[in-house]
Scaffold this active site. Structure first.
Site, PDB file in Angstrom:
ATOM      1  N   ASP A  45      53.632  18.388   0.273  1.00  7.98           N
ATOM      2  CA  ASP A  45      53.632  18.080   1.718  1.00  7.98           C
ATOM      3  C   ASP A  45      55.358  16.865   1.056  1.00  7.98           C
ATOM      4  OD1 ASP A  45      52.273  18.281   3.487  1.00  7.98           O
ATOM      5  OD2 ASP A  45      50.666  16.988   3.138  1.00  7.98           O
ATOM      6  N   LYS A  63      47.128  27.265   9.242  1.00  9.01           N
ATOM      7  CA  LYS A  63      48.011  27.219   8.106  1.00  9.01           C
ATOM      8  C   LYS A  63      47.654  28.845   6.948  1.00  9.01           C
ATOM      9  CE  LYS A  63      49.043  22.711   7.472  1.00  9.01           C
ATOM     10  NZ  LYS A  63      48.337  20.905   7.267  1.00  9.01           N
ATOM     11  N   GLN A  80      44.561  18.299   2.307  1.00 10.35           N
ATOM     12  CA  GLN A  80      44.388  17.724   3.799  1.00 10.35           C
ATOM     13  C   GLN A  80      44.054  16.045   3.851  1.00 10.35           C
ATOM     14  OE1 GLN A  80      45.716  19.702   6.017  1.00 10.35           O
ATOM     15  NE2 GLN A  80      45.676  17.657   7.676  1.00 10.35           N
TER      16      GLN A  80
END
Length: 322
Positions: free
Chosen positions: A150, A83, A127
């Site tokens: 997200d 990422k 995460q």
């Protein structure tokens, strides 16, 4: 209406419609059936980078993405570093926070609060999964909604449910982009989502509903999911159970989006990725289908970058919102 089908990315849509390579899958499917997520994601990231440059030229602001990883899971570390690499390639700033497994919930919440108030950070991603003893829901909801790239916080989830603009979860957003590239107008089509997770299934169903589809969701308590799936013009499968969906689940000519990714061993001692759909037998029945790998997977990071740019644009439009 959600803005996932924004005309800002015409070349990405064209790449998926006319793939030049990159998608995998059985030759029996025919290349015209494959929805090439890898090509779409590559073009989408390129166009995002172009917009980042234009945005910086106009406002003097470089979008910044903070990624937080708690623990030292090797697979997660590789994913997070990828990422960061993709973020830099798109011309954005990447802020990595690698925290030890012993990090407490209070310490993690303190970091999130600091990132919320950092003007150089436009997107925050924590995460998942988090270590035992850390409340993932509390941490996710601590992220400022305008930085929740997200799209998993309750504010953005609520906005999606109401059909209001907001930051949409990356994987469903990618699925919708691929569907629009493959089909075009979705209004009036029957859609079935197999899987009802908060991460993919529920937001996917809401996105389809917001596009005017008639939507059904099959889940663990659905009496006959196979019969329900056969009614679908659009079939999205996100269960985590490899090869669950066989040809008997699929209406001839349906567009099939396979979100599942499972790594399995091969006879050669190596491993390979497979999806929730039994590709080789479903592809001849389907009208369009995403392969695994090369389908939905590459779209997730591409859409994360897109969401980060969107968040940066929101910060310029409303600089006092935190």
């Amino acid at each position: 209406m959600s803005d996932f089908s924004s005309p800002e990315f015409p070349h990405a849509r064209k790449a998926a419609e006319h793939p030049e390579g990159g998608a995998s899958g059985s030759a029996a499917a025919g290349r015209e059936k494959l929805i090439d997520g890898k090509a779409f994601a590559t073009a989408l990231t390129k166009e995002t980078a172009e917009q980042v440059r234009a945005f910086h030229a106009e406002h003097g602001v470089t979008p910044g993405l903070a990624v937080v990883l708690v623990g030292n899971d090797p697979a997660s570390e590789v994913y997070v570093r990828n990422k960061a690499l993709q973020t830099h390639r798109a011309g954005m700033r990447s802020f990595m926070h690698m925290l030890p497994e012993t990090t407490s919930e209070a310490e993690l919440l303190t970091l999130v609060d600091r990132l919320n108030h950092d003007p150089e950070i436009h997107g925050i991603l924590v995460q998942l999964p988090l270590p035992a003893g850390v409340d993932a829901r509390r941490v996710t909801n601590a992220i400022a909604p305008e930085k929740d790239v997200d799209g998993l916080g309750e504010v953005n989830a609520g906005r999606l449910a109401l059909g209001l603009p907001g930051l949409v979860p990356c994987t469903p957003l990618g699925c919708m982009m691929l569907l629009k590239s493959a089909i075009g107008e979705l209004r009036g089509l029957n859609a079935v989502v197999v899987g009802a997770s908060n991460l993919v299934g529920k937001p996917m169903a809401l996105l389809l509903l917001n596009e005017g589809c008639t939507v059904s969701v099959a889940h663990i308590d659905t009496v006959d999911p196979q019969a329900l799936a056969r009614t679908a013009d659009i079939l999205v499968v996100a269960t985590g159970h490899r090869a669950l969906v066989t040809k008997d689940w699929v209406k001839p000519g349906a567009t099939v989006i396979d979100v599942g990714i499972t790594r399995i061993p091969t006879d050669s001692g190596k491993t390979k990725l497979v999806g929730d759909v039994a590709f080789d037998e479903v592809a001849p029945v389907a009208g369009r289908i995403t392969p695994v790998p090369g389908g939905v997977g590459p779209m997730t990071i591409a859409c994360l970058l897109r969401n980060t740019l969107t968040a940066a644009k929101m910060s310029v439009a409303s600089p006092d919102v935190v």
